[in-house]
Write a protein that holds these residues in place. Structure first.
Motif, PDB file in Angstrom:
ATOM      1  N   CYS A   1       3.045   9.438   2.412  1.00  0.00           N
ATOM      2  CA  CYS A   1       2.913   9.275   3.862  1.00  0.00           C
ATOM      3  C   CYS A   1       3.258   7.865   4.302  1.00  0.00           C
ATOM      4  CB  CYS A   1       1.482   9.559   4.308  1.00  0.00           C
ATOM      5  SG  CYS A   1       0.784  11.086   3.721  1.00  0.00           S
ATOM      6  N   ASP A   2       2.767   6.896   3.578  1.00  0.00           N
ATOM      7  CA  ASP A   2       2.910   5.495   3.971  1.00  0.00           C
ATOM      8  C   ASP A   2       3.294   4.647   2.776  1.00  0.00           C
ATOM      9  OD1 ASP A   2       1.851   6.353   6.400  1.00  0.00           O
ATOM     10  OD2 ASP A   2      -0.144   5.574   5.999  1.00  0.00           O
ATOM     11  N   LEU A   3       4.236   3.766   3.002  1.00  0.00           N
ATOM     12  CA  LEU A   3       4.599   2.744   2.028  1.00  0.00           C
ATOM     13  C   LEU A   3       4.848   1.470   2.815  1.00  0.00           C
ATOM     14  CD1 LEU A   3       5.337   1.944  -0.903  1.00  0.00           C
ATOM     15  CD2 LEU A   3       7.701   2.530  -0.322  1.00  0.00           C
ATOM     16  N   ALA A   4       4.028   0.464   2.577  1.00  0.00           N
ATOM     17  CA  ALA A   4       4.155  -0.797   3.310  1.00  0.00           C
ATOM     18  C   ALA A   4       4.022  -1.958   2.344  1.00  0.00           C
ATOM     19  CB  ALA A   4       3.078  -0.897   4.396  1.00  0.00           C
ATOM     20  N   VAL A   5       4.891  -2.954   2.520  1.00  0.00           N
ATOM     21  CA  VAL A   5       4.851  -4.176   1.709  1.00  0.00           C
ATOM     22  C   VAL A   5       4.978  -5.365   2.648  1.00  0.00           C
ATOM     23  CG1 VAL A   5       6.012  -5.497  -0.117  1.00  0.00           C
ATOM     24  CG2 VAL A   5       5.860  -3.008  -0.292  1.00  0.00           C
ATOM     25  N   GLU A   6       4.158  -6.371   2.425  1.00  0.00           N
ATOM     26  CA  GLU A   6       4.212  -7.600   3.230  1.00  0.00           C
ATOM     27  C   GLU A   6       5.641  -8.140   3.236  1.00  0.00           C
ATOM     28  OE1 GLU A   6       2.465  -9.565   5.131  1.00  0.00           O
ATOM     29  OE2 GLU A   6       0.395  -8.936   4.861  1.00  0.00           O
TER      30      GLU A   6
ATOM     31  N   ILE B   1       7.631  -4.771  -5.524  1.00  0.00           N
ATOM     32  CA  ILE B   1       6.306  -4.217  -5.253  1.00  0.00           C
ATOM     33  C   ILE B   1       6.416  -2.786  -4.752  1.00  0.00           C
ATOM     34  CG2 ILE B   1       4.234  -4.451  -3.823  1.00  0.00           C
ATOM     35  CD1 ILE B   1       4.780  -7.541  -3.951  1.00  0.00           C
ATOM     36  N   GLY B   2       7.317  -2.517  -3.820  1.00  0.00           N
ATOM     37  CA  GLY B   2       7.518  -1.153  -3.326  1.00  0.00           C
ATOM     38  C   GLY B   2       7.913  -0.209  -4.441  1.00  0.00           C
ATOM     39  N   ARG B   3       8.811  -0.645  -5.306  1.00  0.00           N
ATOM     40  CA  ARG B   3       9.226   0.186  -6.445  1.00  0.00           C
ATOM     41  C   ARG B   3       8.044   0.458  -7.373  1.00  0.00           C
ATOM     42  NH1 ARG B   3      13.836  -2.963  -5.954  1.00  0.00           N
ATOM     43  NH2 ARG B   3      13.141  -4.409  -7.540  1.00  0.00           N
ATOM     44  N   ARG B   4       7.211  -0.544  -7.610  1.00  0.00           N
ATOM     45  CA  ARG B   4       6.036  -0.345  -8.477  1.00  0.00           C
ATOM     46  C   ARG B   4       5.054   0.644  -7.854  1.00  0.00           C
ATOM     47  NH1 ARG B   4       3.376  -5.685 -10.529  1.00  0.00           N
ATOM     48  NH2 ARG B   4       2.016  -4.120 -11.470  1.00  0.00           N
ATOM     49  N   LEU B   5       4.869   0.567  -6.538  1.00  0.00           N
ATOM     50  CA  LEU B   5       3.984   1.513  -5.872  1.00  0.00           C
ATOM     51  C   LEU B   5       4.552   2.931  -5.965  1.00  0.00           C
ATOM     52  CD1 LEU B   5       2.979  -0.606  -2.758  1.00  0.00           C
ATOM     53  CD2 LEU B   5       1.433   0.182  -4.580  1.00  0.00           C
ATOM     54  N   ILE B   6       5.844   3.084  -5.707  1.00  0.00           N
ATOM     55  CA  ILE B   6       6.468   4.405  -5.804  1.00  0.00           C
ATOM     56  C   ILE B   6       6.376   4.923  -7.239  1.00  0.00           C
ATOM     57  CG2 ILE B   6       8.639   5.689  -5.683  1.00  0.00           C
ATOM     58  CD1 ILE B   6       9.393   3.932  -3.278  1.00  0.00           C
TER      59      ILE B   6
ATOM     60  N   ILE C   1       0.837  -1.199   0.000  1.00  0.00           N
ATOM     61  CA  ILE C   1       0.000   0.000   0.000  1.00  0.00           C
ATOM     62  C   ILE C   1       0.873   1.251   0.000  1.00  0.00           C
ATOM     63  CG2 ILE C   1      -0.197   0.285   2.516  1.00  0.00           C
ATOM     64  CD1 ILE C   1      -3.259   0.650   1.973  1.00  0.00           C
ATOM     65  N   ALA C   2       0.387   2.287  -0.682  1.00  0.00           N
ATOM     66  CA  ALA C   2       1.014   3.614  -0.669  1.00  0.00           C
ATOM     67  C   ALA C   2      -0.102   4.636  -0.473  1.00  0.00           C
ATOM     68  CB  ALA C   2       1.748   3.886  -1.975  1.00  0.00           C
ATOM     69  N   ARG C   3       0.108   5.560   0.464  1.00  0.00           N
ATOM     70  CA  ARG C   3      -0.871   6.612   0.767  1.00  0.00           C
ATOM     71  C   ARG C   3      -0.195   7.957   0.575  1.00  0.00           C
ATOM     72  NH1 ARG C   3      -2.656   9.595   5.417  1.00  0.00           N
ATOM     73  NH2 ARG C   3      -0.935   8.711   6.612  1.00  0.00           N
ATOM     74  N   VAL C   4      -0.847   8.864  -0.183  1.00  0.00           N
ATOM     75  CA  VAL C   4      -0.242  10.130  -0.589  1.00  0.00           C
ATOM     76  C   VAL C   4      -1.169  11.313  -0.290  1.00  0.00           C
ATOM     77  CG1 VAL C   4       0.648  11.437  -2.576  1.00  0.00           C
ATOM     78  CG2 VAL C   4       0.962   8.955  -2.472  1.00  0.00           C
ATOM     79  N   LEU C   5      -0.563  12.401   0.159  1.00  0.00           N
ATOM     80  CA  LEU C   5      -1.228  13.704   0.233  1.00  0.00           C
ATOM     81  C   LEU C   5      -0.514  14.603  -0.768  1.00  0.00           C
ATOM     82  CD1 LEU C   5      -1.389  14.146   4.115  1.00  0.00           C
ATOM     83  CD2 LEU C   5      -3.208  13.342   2.594  1.00  0.00           C
TER      84      LEU C   5
END
Length: 139
Positions: free
Chosen positions: A82-87, A95-100, A68-72
């Motif tokens: 704000c948040d970047l979390a990967v199992e 996965i983190g790179r794809r979210l970013i 998950i990635a949450r952005v303001l």
């Protein structure tokens, strides 16, 4: 405790935008497992964090939330990841790179700000450390 099978690089991960499929409980489980230190004991407060976000991207392996990635953002000058979390059991699969990258694509033209120990992502997405940031912490 739930047990998940280890995914391999060939496993399909779908990136979605929005709150569909999310619940405060699902977010809490991911944040605790990642671990991402956020206030997860108050589910109503946690959900408001997501409802008020400018952008939420999620990563799914079938019905399983794995990132998950949450952005303001103001959409013009700054975007704050704000948040970047990967199992934990799927970290290292990009996965983190794809979210970013999804955040960068959707917030194009803004400076992306993020806080935290994200050194492993920095070389892949062009992050640079700056030291001119200040914070007033809430109670």
């Amino acid at each position: 405790m739930m047990s998940y099978r280890k995914l391999d690089a060939a496993t399909e991960i779908e990136i979605r935008e929005g709150l569909s499929g999310l619940t405060p409980e699902r977010i809490t489980v991911l944040y605790r497992r990642a671990p991402l230190l956020r206030p997860v004991s108050d589910l109503d407060r946690l959900w408001v964090m997501f409802e008020r976000a400018s952008l939420v991207l999620t990563a799914w392996n079938g019905a399983r939330l794995v990132g998950i990635a949450r952005v303001l953002t103001d959409g013009v000058l700054y975007s704050y990841l704000c948040d970047l979390a990967v199992e934990p059991d799927v970290q290292g699969l990009g996965i983190g790179r794809r979210l970013i990258q999804g955040v960068l694509d959707r917030c194009s033209g803004t400076d992306l700000l993020l806080r935290g120990p994200l050194g492993r992502y920095s070389k892949h997405v062009g992050l640079e450390r700056v030291s001119d940031t200040w914070v007033v912490r809430s109670v």
